[in-house]
Design a protein around this motif. Sequence first.
Motif, mmCIF file in Angstrom:
data_model
loop_
_atom_site.group_PDB
_atom_site.id
_atom_site.type_symbol
_atom_site.label_atom_id
_atom_site.label_comp_id
_atom_site.label_asym_id
_atom_site.label_seq_id
_atom_site.Cartn_x
_atom_site.Cartn_y
_atom_site.Cartn_z
ATOM 1 N N LYS A 165 0.833 -1.201 0.000
ATOM 2 C CA LYS A 165 0.000 0.000 0.000
ATOM 3 C C LYS A 165 0.866 1.250 0.000
ATOM 4 C CE LYS A 165 -3.555 2.388 2.724
ATOM 5 N NZ LYS A 165 -4.381 2.303 3.968
ATOM 6 N N ARG A 166 1.902 1.236 0.837
ATOM 7 C CA ARG A 166 2.763 2.407 0.942
ATOM 8 C C ARG A 166 4.135 2.018 1.468
ATOM 9 N NH1 ARG A 166 2.095 7.548 0.064
ATOM 10 N NH2 ARG A 166 3.683 8.949 0.877
ATOM 11 N N MET A 167 5.154 2.694 0.944
ATOM 12 C CA MET A 167 6.526 2.523 1.415
ATOM 13 C C MET A 167 6.894 3.686 2.331
ATOM 14 S SD MET A 167 7.808 -0.289 0.176
ATOM 15 C CE MET A 167 9.541 -0.004 0.569
ATOM 16 N N ASN A 168 7.763 3.398 3.295
ATOM 17 C CA ASN A 168 8.288 4.427 4.186
ATOM 18 C C ASN A 168 9.775 4.194 4.400
ATOM 19 O OD1 ASN A 168 5.838 6.017 5.121
ATOM 20 N ND2 ASN A 168 5.197 3.941 5.635
ATOM 21 N N ILE A 169 10.468 5.227 4.834
ATOM 22 C CA ILE A 169 11.873 5.086 5.179
ATOM 23 C C ILE A 169 12.087 5.584 6.602
ATOM 24 C CG2 ILE A 169 12.737 5.298 2.822
ATOM 25 C CD1 ILE A 169 13.503 8.226 3.496
ATOM 26 N N ASP A 241 0.141 1.516 -13.521
ATOM 27 C CA ASP A 241 0.223 1.169 -12.098
ATOM 28 C C ASP A 241 1.566 1.585 -11.513
ATOM 29 O OD1 ASP A 241 -2.346 -0.196 -11.815
ATOM 30 O OD2 ASP A 241 -1.476 -1.741 -13.082
ATOM 31 N N HIS A 242 2.641 1.413 -12.302
ATOM 32 C CA HIS A 242 3.962 1.855 -11.866
ATOM 33 C C HIS A 242 3.970 3.375 -11.672
ATOM 34 C CE1 HIS A 242 5.050 -2.118 -13.438
ATOM 35 N NE2 HIS A 242 6.223 -2.001 -12.836
ATOM 36 N N VAL A 243 3.437 4.083 -12.660
ATOM 37 C CA VAL A 243 3.421 5.546 -12.601
ATOM 38 C C VAL A 243 2.571 6.017 -11.421
ATOM 39 C CG1 VAL A 243 2.687 7.643 -13.803
ATOM 40 C CG2 VAL A 243 3.847 5.807 -15.066
ATOM 41 N N ARG A 244 1.436 5.374 -11.221
ATOM 42 C CA ARG A 244 0.533 5.763 -10.128
ATOM 43 C C ARG A 244 1.216 5.596 -8.766
ATOM 44 N NH1 ARG A 244 -3.222 2.482 -11.405
ATOM 45 N NH2 ARG A 244 -4.030 3.834 -13.041
ATOM 46 N N ALA A 245 1.996 4.537 -8.611
ATOM 47 C CA ALA A 245 2.692 4.297 -7.339
ATOM 48 C C ALA A 245 3.757 5.363 -7.100
ATOM 49 C CB ALA A 245 3.326 2.907 -7.345
ATOM 50 N N ILE A 247 3.749 8.471 -8.271
ATOM 51 C CA ILE A 247 3.052 9.722 -7.967
ATOM 52 C C ILE A 247 2.531 9.710 -6.532
ATOM 53 C CG2 ILE A 247 0.964 11.037 -8.489
ATOM 54 C CD1 ILE A 247 1.395 10.286 -11.426
ATOM 55 N N LYS A 248 1.991 8.577 -6.112
ATOM 56 C CA LYS A 248 1.441 8.455 -4.764
ATOM 57 C C LYS A 248 2.498 8.743 -3.710
ATOM 58 C CE LYS A 248 -0.816 5.068 -1.728
ATOM 59 N NZ LYS A 248 -1.354 3.678 -1.646
ATOM 60 N N HIS A 249 3.741 8.350 -4.005
ATOM 61 C CA HIS A 249 4.822 8.530 -3.036
ATOM 62 C C HIS A 249 5.605 9.827 -3.248
ATOM 63 C CE1 HIS A 249 4.079 4.199 -2.498
ATOM 64 N NE2 HIS A 249 4.630 4.350 -1.319
ATOM 65 N N SER A 250 5.216 10.617 -4.237
ATOM 66 C CA SER A 250 5.971 11.848 -4.495
ATOM 67 C C SER A 250 5.030 12.958 -4.962
ATOM 68 C CB SER A 250 7.083 11.601 -5.513
ATOM 69 O OG SER A 250 6.578 11.024 -6.710
ATOM 70 N N SER A 251 4.944 13.129 -6.291
ATOM 71 C CA SER A 251 4.118 14.203 -6.851
ATOM 72 C C SER A 251 3.868 13.923 -8.332
ATOM 73 C CB SER A 251 4.839 15.546 -6.706
ATOM 74 O OG SER A 251 4.251 16.537 -7.529
ATOM 75 N N PRO A 252 2.717 14.354 -8.868
ATOM 76 C CA PRO A 252 2.462 14.188 -10.310
ATOM 77 C C PRO A 252 3.452 14.971 -11.167
ATOM 78 C CG PRO A 252 0.437 14.727 -9.128
ATOM 79 C CD PRO A 252 1.567 14.946 -8.170
ATOM 80 N N ASP A 284 -0.603 0.316 -21.088
ATOM 81 C CA ASP A 284 -2.007 0.748 -21.169
ATOM 82 C C ASP A 284 -2.033 2.254 -21.376
ATOM 83 O OD1 ASP A 284 -0.877 1.006 -18.611
ATOM 84 O OD2 ASP A 284 -2.831 1.023 -17.635
ATOM 85 N N ILE A 285 -1.713 2.655 -22.574
ATOM 86 C CA ILE A 285 -1.529 4.077 -22.880
ATOM 87 C C ILE A 285 -2.800 4.892 -22.637
ATOM 88 C CG2 ILE A 285 -2.131 3.946 -25.344
ATOM 89 C CD1 ILE A 285 0.400 5.760 -25.788
ATOM 90 N N GLU A 286 -3.958 4.249 -22.674
ATOM 91 C CA GLU A 286 -5.216 4.962 -22.447
ATOM 92 C C GLU A 286 -5.308 5.503 -21.013
ATOM 93 O OE1 GLU A 286 -5.873 0.601 -21.533
ATOM 94 O OE2 GLU A 286 -4.858 1.789 -23.074
ATOM 95 N N ASN A 287 -4.513 4.957 -20.114
ATOM 96 C CA ASN A 287 -4.512 5.409 -18.723
ATOM 97 C C ASN A 287 -3.340 6.338 -18.402
ATOM 98 O OD1 ASN A 287 -6.830 3.882 -17.965
ATOM 99 N ND2 ASN A 287 -5.563 2.052 -17.870
ATOM 100 N N LEU A 288 -2.668 6.823 -19.442
ATOM 101 C CA LEU A 288 -1.488 7.661 -19.242
ATOM 102 C C LEU A 288 -1.650 9.031 -19.915
ATOM 103 C CD1 LEU A 288 1.188 4.880 -19.842
ATOM 104 C CD2 LEU A 288 0.684 5.991 -17.656
#
Length: 321
Positions: A165-169, A241-245, A247-252, A284-288
């Motif tokens: 769900k989420r990574m932390n350091i 899914d890679h891109v979404r992860a 962004i979730k941990h940083s910024s769009p 899945d270019i339609e989601n990018l």
Amino acid sequence: MIEVSKKDKKVTVIGGGTGLSTLLRGLKRYTEDITAIVTVGDDGGGSGILRKDLGILPPGDIRNCILALADTEPLMEKLLQFRFNEGNLKGQNFGNLFLAAMTGISNNNFMEAIKRMSDVLAVKGMVLPVTLDNMTLSAELENGEIIKGESKIPKKVIEHKSRIKRMNIEPRGARAPIEAIEAIENSDIIVIGPGSLYTSIIPNLLVQDIKEALLRANGRKVYISNIMTQQGETDNYKVSDHVRAIIKHSSPKIIDEIIANIGEINNFYIEKYEMENSEKVELDIENLSGYNVIKENIVSFSKKYARHDSDKLAEIIFNAV
């Protein structure tokens, strides 16, 4: 021929693992002004043992990046990649021991040790740890379980049958070297990846200084998607899914464009990866929407694995400048 203007370009690459060192081998043909910012969360294998016994940061990924950028004889590279197979040193890599020894004669200054090893090997560019703090990774799974330690995360994901769900350091306030911040801010091109999404790429973005530098940077920010999924990290993940992860941990705003593979993987490799519960990452270019997606055949093949073609990647990155 490579244009002179391209040789003048400053490039910073952020990541870890074999993906980062593979990319560096291609990039150094185009420019000597390369900075590799490398994750230091590894706590397994020989690097983990040295980290525990000597109190140094894990040297494995740093070593691989130094060798990727080095101008050295094949015998020297073979020596520094040599792994002992027996005795008390079984499992240890000579290059890791070399860097550990260099740290010792540098008054336990890891940054100085990296610089000295780089000088010995005539490295083109600069290799930097993402932080000099003793960084530890932890993962929160979708079922609420917290897993501490980079080497344990994929195994526990499989065991619990629950995604990350989420990574932390830790420490949360880990600081980046000033050289890393300046490299990002002054680069014409900033490349994120390829590499293990949750254990090689995202940990770098959790260092606040790195994320903030990326947001300030005016250079082109390129994400290179993985070719295959990784069991315990990105099972069934598509490119989005890679891109979404990330962004979730940083910024769009830390990705401008994406390089994704459309090359075919033949049945020999497909069957081999299926045995490891891994599959080709689908584009899945339609989601990018909102990203400039560069679709290319960027895969090459070794005897065992499908890898990124370092020369082709470098060509794509610089031709898009």
